[in-house]
Write a protein that holds these residues in place. Structure first.
Motif, PDB file in Angstrom:
ATOM      1  N   THR A 129       4.277  48.326  23.564  1.00 13.42           N
ATOM      2  CA  THR A 129       2.968  48.067  24.158  1.00 13.42           C
ATOM      3  C   THR A 129       2.504  46.651  23.863  1.00 13.42           C
ATOM      4  OG1 THR A 129       1.787  48.887  22.196  1.00 13.42           O
ATOM      5  CG2 THR A 129       2.281  50.487  23.955  1.00 13.42           C
ATOM      6  N   LEU A 130       1.671  46.147  24.763  1.00 12.48           N
ATOM      7  CA  LEU A 130       0.944  44.902  24.563  1.00 12.48           C
ATOM      8  C   LEU A 130      -0.535  45.223  24.669  1.00 12.48           C
ATOM      9  CD1 LEU A 130       2.864  42.190  26.648  1.00 12.48           C
ATOM     10  CD2 LEU A 130       2.777  42.410  24.161  1.00 12.48           C
ATOM     11  N   ASP A 131      -1.277  44.957  23.605  1.00 17.17           N
ATOM     12  CA  ASP A 131      -2.716  45.221  23.590  1.00 17.17           C
ATOM     13  C   ASP A 131      -3.017  46.675  23.962  1.00 17.17           C
ATOM     14  OD1 ASP A 131      -3.106  42.482  23.003  1.00 17.17           O
ATOM     15  OD2 ASP A 131      -3.000  41.995  25.128  1.00 17.17           O
ATOM     16  N   GLY A 132      -2.149  47.575  23.506  1.00 20.55           N
ATOM     17  CA  GLY A 132      -2.359  49.005  23.706  1.00 20.55           C
ATOM     18  C   GLY A 132      -1.836  49.567  25.011  1.00 20.55           C
ATOM     19  N   GLU A 133      -1.328  48.726  25.906  1.00 19.35           N
ATOM     20  CA  GLU A 133      -0.834  49.192  27.203  1.00 19.35           C
ATOM     21  C   GLU A 133       0.696  49.193  27.223  1.00 19.35           C
ATOM     22  OE1 GLU A 133      -2.539  50.355  29.894  1.00 19.35           O
ATOM     23  OE2 GLU A 133      -4.257  50.281  28.539  1.00 19.35           O
TER      24      GLU A 133
END
Length: 246
Positions: A129-133
């Protein structure tokens, strides 16, 4: 311990990211940077070389380095972990193991990992994930000799590369990457939150130790619209780089 040129490179990345050195502007000269950081020009050149390889800056003979981008890319000829690349771009990386199981290598896996037929391997399915996504689904097959060390890591380990470096010393030294596209299958669609059949960018990679002993082979699938692999033709920068999509 972080070396001085790495600290200078990180300071320049932050200055570029926050707009102190906007795209199109020239960086201070090597002499000015050396004075500002209290180091030799050779140390500054090492820092600038890292930014050149990332595609953040460019150079011309006899001229100052120009800022080309605010988001560093990752050359695929430089083995740098997803987590390190993400943090360098100002993003929060994450990861979660979805499935992990021992098994025997099939013919292709055995060939890529230079193992005898039916040798034991560890298969790991992991979402990144990146920044929770969710942006990346990794299907990694580890050679049996490194499996114990991988299984000891927490399921939400941010960087397997760094964790293995910390516990075993340098493990990953060489890599080979193959890029293509494919349609998202059922698992891909569910874990990456896209429609089944959506186009995904796939990177198939095999990495090895400094001695050439294969460590892992993987099938990495990126969600569309999140990560871009760009080609920059230059005599001074690696041509293929990974960057966050705008």
């Amino acid at each position: 311990m972080t070396r001085r040129h790495q600290q200078i490179a990180e300071a320049l990345r932050r200055a570029i990211a926050d707009g102190r050195h906007p795209v199109g502007s020239a960086l201070p000269s090597e002499a000015q940077l050396a004075d500002a950081h209290g180091v030799s020009r050779g140390t500054v050149r090492q820092a600038l070389a890292a930014l050149l390889a990332e595609g953040l800056i460019g150079s011309r003979q006899g001229a100052r380095h120009l800022v080309l981008s605010t988001a560093p890319g990752q050359s695929l000829t430089e083995l740098r972990s997803f987590a390190r690349w993400a943090r360098a771009g100002g993003h929060r990386p994450g990861g979660q193991v979805l499935d992990s199981a021992r098994g025997t290598a099939d013919g292709e896996e055995a060939a890529l990992l230079q193992l005898p037929p039916d040798a034991e391997v560890l298969r790991v399915l992991r979402v990144r994930t990146l920044d929770g996504e969710p942006v990346l689904l990794e299907r990694t097959v580890y050679a049996g000799w490194i499996a114990d060390a991988v299984e000891e890591l927490p399921a939400d380990c941010e960087s397997v590369t760094q964790a293995l470096l910390d516990s075993r010393g340098p493990v990953f030294a060489h890599g080979e990457h193959h890029l293509d596209a494919l349609a998202a299958g059922t698992v891909d669609a569910q874990k990456l939150r896209v429609r089944r059949g959506s186009p995904l960018l796939r990177v198939r990679r095999t990495t090895a130790t400094a001695e050439g002993r294969p460590v892992e082979t993987a099938d990495d699938r990126y969600r569309p619209g999140e990560v871009v692999f760009s080609v920059r033709n230059s005599t001074q920068a690696n041509p293929l780089a990974r960057a966050r999509a705008d």
